[in-house]
Design a protein around this motif. Structure first.
Motif, PDB file in Angstrom:
ATOM      1  N   LEU A   1       7.320 -10.658   1.096  1.00 62.19           N
ATOM      2  CA  LEU A   1       8.372  -9.733   0.654  1.00 62.19           C
ATOM      3  C   LEU A   1       9.065 -10.262  -0.601  1.00 62.19           C
ATOM      4  O   LEU A   1       9.310  -9.515  -1.548  1.00 62.19           O
TER       5      LEU A   1
ATOM      6  N   LYS B   1       6.838  -9.774  -3.642  1.00 63.05           N
ATOM      7  CA  LYS B   1       6.660  -8.390  -4.085  1.00 63.05           C
ATOM      8  C   LYS B   1       7.961  -7.734  -4.524  1.00 63.05           C
ATOM      9  O   LYS B   1       7.976  -6.929  -5.449  1.00 63.05           O
ATOM     10  N   TYR B   2       9.049  -8.057  -3.865  1.00 63.93           N
ATOM     11  CA  TYR B   2      10.343  -7.402  -4.122  1.00 63.93           C
ATOM     12  C   TYR B   2      11.387  -8.423  -4.547  1.00 63.93           C
ATOM     13  O   TYR B   2      12.528  -8.409  -4.093  1.00 63.93           O
TER      14      TYR B   2
ATOM     15  N   GLN C   1      13.210  -8.880  -7.081  1.00 70.32           N
ATOM     16  CA  GLN C   1      14.430  -8.449  -7.778  1.00 70.32           C
ATOM     17  C   GLN C   1      15.343  -7.598  -6.898  1.00 70.32           C
ATOM     18  O   GLN C   1      16.412  -7.211  -7.338  1.00 70.32           O
ATOM     19  N   GLN C   2      14.935  -7.324  -5.675  1.00 67.56           N
ATOM     20  CA  GLN C   2      15.749  -6.474  -4.808  1.00 67.56           C
ATOM     21  C   GLN C   2      16.576  -7.307  -3.851  1.00 67.56           C
ATOM     22  O   GLN C   2      16.116  -8.309  -3.316  1.00 67.56           O
TER      23      GLN C   2
ATOM     24  N   PRO D   1      17.973  -7.792  -0.347  1.00 70.66           N
ATOM     25  CA  PRO D   1      17.594  -7.302   0.977  1.00 70.66           C
ATOM     26  C   PRO D   1      18.780  -6.901   1.845  1.00 70.66           C
ATOM     27  O   PRO D   1      18.601  -6.254   2.873  1.00 70.66           O
TER      28      PRO D   1
ATOM     29  N   HIS E   1      13.952   1.146   6.218  1.00 71.16           N
ATOM     30  CA  HIS E   1      13.443   0.787   4.899  1.00 71.16           C
ATOM     31  C   HIS E   1      12.470  -0.378   5.002  1.00 71.16           C
ATOM     32  O   HIS E   1      11.413  -0.379   4.389  1.00 71.16           O
TER      33      HIS E   1
ATOM     34  N   LYS F   1       8.304  -0.605   4.177  1.00 68.99           N
ATOM     35  CA  LYS F   1       7.737  -1.577   3.239  1.00 68.99           C
ATOM     36  C   LYS F   1       6.588  -2.362   3.892  1.00 68.99           C
ATOM     37  O   LYS F   1       5.662  -2.775   3.216  1.00 68.99           O
TER      38      LYS F   1
ATOM     39  N   TRP G   1       3.147  -1.236   3.152  1.00 67.78           N
ATOM     40  CA  TRP G   1       2.721  -1.355   1.760  1.00 67.78           C
ATOM     41  C   TRP G   1       2.383  -2.775   1.346  1.00 67.78           C
ATOM     42  O   TRP G   1       1.954  -3.005   0.228  1.00 67.78           O
TER      43      TRP G   1
ATOM     44  N   TRP H   1      14.751 -13.260   4.948  1.00 69.74           N
ATOM     45  CA  TRP H   1      14.679 -12.838   3.542  1.00 69.74           C
ATOM     46  C   TRP H   1      16.002 -13.124   2.847  1.00 69.74           C
ATOM     47  O   TRP H   1      16.060 -13.663   1.755  1.00 69.74           O
TER      48      TRP H   1
END
Length: 64
Positions: A14, A17-18, A20-21, A23, A30, A34, A37, A60
């Protein structure tokens, strides 16, 4: 390949892949979307319980 049984591996994917997000605002729905994917995710989505997803989200957040 990984499943939700290995929380740290799942979290590292996670993060990769993510990265910059944030959590923190994610709800379990949500996070569950994910999961489908993520490359290498090899677990039945039926086994993605709220408790497991919460553990992933907490890991995370702590890894950020």
């Amino acid at each position: 390949m990984f499943t939700l049984l290995n929380i740290l591996d799942f979290t590292l994917v996670l993060l990769g892949k993510y990265f910059q997000q944030d959590p923190t605002p994610f709800n379990l729905t949500h996070l569950d979307r994910k999961n489908a994917w993520l490359d290498g995710f090899d677990d039945d989505p039926i086994h993605c319980s709220g408790r497991k997803l919460d553990a992933v989200q907490q890991c995370w957040i702590s890894e950020m």
